[in-house]
Design a protein around this motif. Structure first.
Motif, PDB file in Angstrom:
ATOM      1  N   ILE A  36       4.413  -9.057  -1.521  1.00  0.00           N
ATOM      2  CA  ILE A  36       4.028  -7.730  -2.013  1.00  0.00           C
ATOM      3  C   ILE A  36       4.236  -7.733  -3.525  1.00  0.00           C
ATOM      4  O   ILE A  36       5.304  -8.098  -4.012  1.00  0.00           O
ATOM      5  N   TRP A  40       3.324  -2.685  -6.039  1.00  0.00           N
ATOM      6  CA  TRP A  40       3.469  -2.000  -4.749  1.00  0.00           C
ATOM      7  C   TRP A  40       4.934  -1.831  -4.383  1.00  0.00           C
ATOM      8  O   TRP A  40       5.321  -0.810  -3.807  1.00  0.00           O
ATOM      9  N   ARG A  43       6.337   1.215  -5.793  1.00  0.00           N
ATOM     10  CA  ARG A  43       5.819   2.452  -5.192  1.00  0.00           C
ATOM     11  C   ARG A  43       6.533   2.813  -3.890  1.00  0.00           C
ATOM     12  O   ARG A  43       6.304   3.889  -3.349  1.00  0.00           O
ATOM     13  N   LEU A  72       3.506  -3.456   5.051  1.00  0.00           N
ATOM     14  CA  LEU A  72       3.526  -2.328   4.132  1.00  0.00           C
ATOM     15  C   LEU A  72       3.011  -1.148   4.951  1.00  0.00           C
ATOM     16  O   LEU A  72       1.915  -1.204   5.530  1.00  0.00           O
ATOM     17  N   VAL A  94      -3.054  -4.784   1.512  1.00  0.00           N
ATOM     18  CA  VAL A  94      -3.194  -4.632   0.061  1.00  0.00           C
ATOM     19  C   VAL A  94      -4.446  -5.379  -0.397  1.00  0.00           C
ATOM     20  O   VAL A  94      -4.635  -6.561  -0.081  1.00  0.00           O
ATOM     21  N   ASP A  97      -3.635  -4.368  -6.943  1.00  0.00           N
ATOM     22  CA  ASP A  97      -2.480  -3.571  -7.381  1.00  0.00           C
ATOM     23  C   ASP A  97      -2.719  -2.060  -7.365  1.00  0.00           C
ATOM     24  O   ASP A  97      -1.786  -1.286  -7.555  1.00  0.00           O
ATOM     25  N   THR A  98      -3.949  -1.629  -7.135  1.00  0.00           N
ATOM     26  CA  THR A  98      -4.214  -0.186  -7.120  1.00  0.00           C
ATOM     27  C   THR A  98      -4.933   0.286  -5.858  1.00  0.00           C
ATOM     28  O   THR A  98      -5.346   1.437  -5.785  1.00  0.00           O
ATOM     29  N   ALA A 100      -5.077  -0.187  -1.356  1.00  0.00           N
ATOM     30  CA  ALA A 100      -4.702  -0.741  -0.052  1.00  0.00           C
ATOM     31  C   ALA A 100      -5.517  -0.005   0.999  1.00  0.00           C
ATOM     32  O   ALA A 100      -5.877   1.156   0.814  1.00  0.00           O
TER      33      ALA A 100
END
Length: 135
Positions: A36, A40, A43, A72, A94, A97-98, A100
């Motif tokens: 991960i 993430w 977050r 996740l 995922v 990085d922005t 999922a």
């Protein structure tokens, strides 16, 4: 009631047979095999909903992003507007990085959780809701 697994392409599917009816019931999802990313991991935690309408149509309550058994997971408590309380756990895949997506087959699967910046803060978006990390 008869349950049967069948491999179709890369997916392992679960079928249920009841009487003469066969239904696709679900698919096996695998833990996220990559590490991960730090984005993430940062977050992970509890969120507050910024644009909730509790009196009329709230569909999420107490959202949380967490790691559970190498998955996740996006978790929330039920459907408050319908006065239903249960934990909904959605395993995520995922993409970057922005972004999922909700893993698996069926209703709500393939939905996207994305990240945007709003007034210098990171905000998660899912199903029309905007959420800010609180802890």
């Amino acid at each position: 009631l008869l349950m049967k697994f069948k491999t179709v392409g890369n997916d392992k599917l679960l079928y249920i047979k009841s009487g003469g009816t066969v239904l696709l019931w679900g698919s096996k999802i695998l833990p996220f095999t990559e590490k991960i990313s730090p984005a993430w991991k940062n977050r992970l935690g509890k969120y507050k909903i910024l644009n909730d309408d509790l009196e009329h149509s709230s569909m999420l309550e107490k959202p949380e992003l967490k790691l559970e058994d190498d998955f996740l997971v996006f978790e929330n408590n039920g459907i408050p507007a319908a006065h239903m309380e249960f934990k909904q756990k959605l395993a995520l895949t995922v993409i970057n990085d922005t972004e999922a997506i909700v893993s698996g087959l069926g209703r709500g699967k393939g939905d996207t959780i994305s990240v945007k910046n709003s007034n210098g803060k990171e905000v998660l978006t899912y199903s029309g809701y905007e959420m800010e990390k609180i802890e």
